[in-house]
Design a protein around this motif. Structure first.
Motif, PDB file in Angstrom:
ATOM      1  N   SER A  91       0.804  -0.899  -0.748  1.00 12.62           N
ATOM      2  CA  SER A  91      -0.192  -0.005  -0.265  1.00 12.62           C
ATOM      3  C   SER A  91       1.348   1.474   0.185  1.00 12.62           C
ATOM      4  N   ASP A  92       0.452   2.454  -0.396  1.00 11.57           N
ATOM      5  CA  ASP A  92       1.189   3.533  -1.298  1.00 11.57           C
ATOM      6  C   ASP A  92       1.468   4.187   0.611  1.00 11.57           C
ATOM      7  N   ALA A  93       0.238   4.069   1.091  1.00  9.07           N
ATOM      8  CA  ALA A  93       0.137   5.219   2.382  1.00  9.07           C
ATOM      9  C   ALA A  93       0.766   4.089   3.226  1.00  9.07           C
ATOM     10  N   GLN A  94       1.573   2.969   3.369  1.00  9.50           N
ATOM     11  CA  GLN A  94       2.038   2.568   4.216  1.00  9.50           C
ATOM     12  C   GLN A  94       3.719   2.598   4.306  1.00  9.50           C
ATOM     13  N   ARG A  95       3.461   2.992   2.478  1.00  9.98           N
ATOM     14  CA  ARG A  95       5.094   3.381   2.548  1.00  9.98           C
ATOM     15  C   ARG A  95       6.162   4.494   2.595  1.00  9.98           C
ATOM     16  N   LEU A  96       7.547   4.868   2.552  1.00 12.17           N
ATOM     17  CA  LEU A  96       8.162   5.922   2.703  1.00 12.17           C
ATOM     18  C   LEU A  96       8.537   6.325   1.078  1.00 12.17           C
ATOM     19  N   GLY A  97       8.320   5.771   0.144  1.00 18.26           N
ATOM     20  CA  GLY A  97       8.215   6.089  -1.186  1.00 18.26           C
ATOM     21  C   GLY A  97       9.819   5.839  -2.232  1.00 18.26           C
ATOM     22  N   ILE A  98      10.341   5.756  -1.001  1.00 10.68           N
ATOM     23  CA  ILE A  98      11.489   4.833  -2.446  1.00 10.68           C
ATOM     24  C   ILE A  98      11.862   3.588  -2.077  1.00 10.68           C
ATOM     25  N   ASP A  99      12.129   3.376  -3.792  1.00  9.23           N
ATOM     26  CA  ASP A  99      11.895   2.282  -4.192  1.00  9.23           C
ATOM     27  C   ASP A  99      13.318   1.621  -4.678  1.00  9.23           C
ATOM     28  N   ILE A 100      13.308   0.693  -4.801  1.00  7.55           N
ATOM     29  CA  ILE A 100      14.956   0.073  -5.450  1.00  7.55           C
ATOM     30  C   ILE A 100      13.831  -1.010  -6.283  1.00  7.55           C
ATOM     31  N   GLY A 101      14.451  -0.392  -8.015  1.00 10.11           N
ATOM     32  CA  GLY A 101      13.630  -0.919  -8.469  1.00 10.11           C
ATOM     33  C   GLY A 101      12.189  -1.539  -8.267  1.00 10.11           C
ATOM     34  N   LEU A 102      11.142  -2.407  -8.385  1.00 12.25           N
ATOM     35  CA  LEU A 102      10.334  -2.635  -7.922  1.00 12.25           C
ATOM     36  C   LEU A 102       9.939  -2.736  -6.221  1.00 12.25           C
TER      37      LEU A 102
END
Length: 96
Positions: free
Chosen positions: A59-70
């Protein structure tokens, strides 16, 4: 609750145990770095594959928004915990 908020108490516990057992395990830093590099590499590869295959989602609401690939960067907190805790709890020498 975010993935980071869930992980922080476990990371603090692992860091505390690692620091208190540091003198009991003199090679601990080298072992920890090796284990961490291996676990990070495997986590990045296989998390990206699992997300790409649609086996897991976040869920996007529970993430920091920084990704490594997917993969969200928070997924690296679990192997960080393992790399801190396993070397200090693993028996260094088995005696009979």
């Amino acid at each position: 609750m975010t993935y980071l908020a869930i992980s922080v108490p476990f990371l603090l516990l692992a860091a505390g145990i690692a620091v208190t057992r540091r003198k009991a395990c003199p090679r601990n830093l080298r072992v920890t770095v090796i284990v961490l590099a291996i676990l990070f590499g495997l986590t990045i590869i296989f998390d990206n594959l699992m997300i790409w295959a649609g086996l897991v989602g976040y869920s996007d609401a529970q993430r920091l928004g920084i990704d490594i690939g997917l993969m969200p960067i928070e997924d690296l907190l679990y192997p960080l915990f393992a790399a801190l805790i396993v070397p200090v709890l693993w028996p260094g020498k088995v005696t009979k």
